[in-house]
Design an enzyme around this catalytic site. Structure first.
Site, PDB file in Angstrom:
ATOM      1  N   ASP A   1       0.865  -1.165   0.000  1.00 11.00           N
ATOM      2  CA  ASP A   1       0.000   0.000   0.000  1.00 11.00           C
ATOM      3  C   ASP A   1       0.912   1.228   0.000  1.00 11.00           C
ATOM      4  O   ASP A   1       2.133   1.112   0.201  1.00 11.00           O
ATOM      5  CB  ASP A   1      -0.888  -0.033   1.246  1.00 11.00           C
TER       6      ASP A   1
ATOM      7  N   ASP B   1      -0.124   4.997   1.324  1.00  8.19           N
ATOM      8  CA  ASP B   1      -0.305   5.873   2.479  1.00  8.19           C
ATOM      9  C   ASP B   1      -0.289   5.085   3.777  1.00  8.19           C
ATOM     10  O   ASP B   1      -1.067   4.149   3.967  1.00  8.19           O
ATOM     11  CB  ASP B   1      -1.619   6.643   2.347  1.00  8.19           C
TER      12      ASP B   1
END
Length: 258
Positions: A7, A9
């Site tokens: 991922d 953020d």
């Protein structure tokens, strides 16, 4: 072919509180909107996948805005472009350092021939900016990026992970996902039960990570920043950092339990 799919953020950098939130609020000021999201309010909005989707809540909180759906979509697009530009400038200025262990494990994986990718619901420009800052522009070119509006449904829907698996020709049994949130974990699990390592971030430490293969406070950069193991259902600890040996053991544990 083994692979790591990150991922963005909260994983590559702890971007939400110190990056996205101030960029959203600066955008509201730029457009003269009488709204500022507090840290607490933004924490609640993180349950909504995607920046445009979060911006759509502005219409519930600010009076005298258009009610026509097309006008609203255009406004959200304008706000999002401005916010993305502000955020990417912050990243380029070095405001958001990479999280511990990211550059290290990316180098290890590249040297070992692992496939590397990022799968995020954030705008692609934002994701690429964070990635390049975290691992350097040269190594970033070796990382496939799947981001933004390339899928119809954002996390916790599995679409972004299913797209990455399909486009890269990956077997789910060979993939480790690195996430920081319950939404991300749910997306990875829904995409064929992908082996998921959770590295908790500022807003996610208290979320439910049932189903994760490992939960840590970071991937670790010892001796200065060792890993703390929070949940270890497969008994791969104790650890002072997460490396390819750790990830390989988690993939083996997955195959043994199938």
């Amino acid at each position: 072919m083994s692979a790591i799919v990150f991922d963005c953020d909260g994983v590559l950098a702890d971007t939400e509180r110190d990056g996205h939130l101030p960029a959203f609020n600066a955008t509201f000021e730029h457009f003269g909107l009488p709204l500022r999201w507090s840290q607490e309010r933004y924490g609640e909005l993180l349950a909504i996948g995607g920046g445009k989707e979060r911006l759509a809540t502005v219409f519930d909180d600010v009076d005298d805005l258009p009610t026509d759906p097309d006008e609203r979509r255009e406004l959200v697009a304008q706000w999002h472009r401005e916010k993305t530009a502000r955020y990417t400038r912050m990243v380029a200025d070095g405001v958001l350092p990479a999280r511990p262990g990211i550059a290290r494990i990316v180098e290890e994986a590249h040297a070992a021939g692992w496939t590397l990718a990022v799968a995020s619901t954030s705008a692609e420009a934002s994701v690429r900016a964070v990635l390049e800052h975290a691992v350097g522009p040269t190594r970033a070119r070796d990382v496939a990026v799947f981001a933004g509006d390339v899928v119809p449904a954002k996390k916790p829907a599995p679409d972004i992970y299913l797209l990455a698996l399909h486009e890269l020709g990956l077997d789910p049994d060979d993939v480790v996902v690195v996430e920081d949130s319950s939404n991300g974990l749910r997306a990875a699990l829904a995409a064929g039960g992908l082996t998921t390592v959770v590295t908790v971030s500022s807003y996610t430490a208290d979320e439910d990570f049932t189903g994760a293969a490992l939960v840590v406070d970071s991937l670790g950069d010892p001796p200065a920043v060792p890993t703390s193991v929070l949940v270890d259902p497969h008994g791969v600890g104790p650890l002072d950092h997460v490396d390819l040996t750790t990830l390989t053991r988690l993939l083996t544990a997955r195959k043994e339990h199938l």
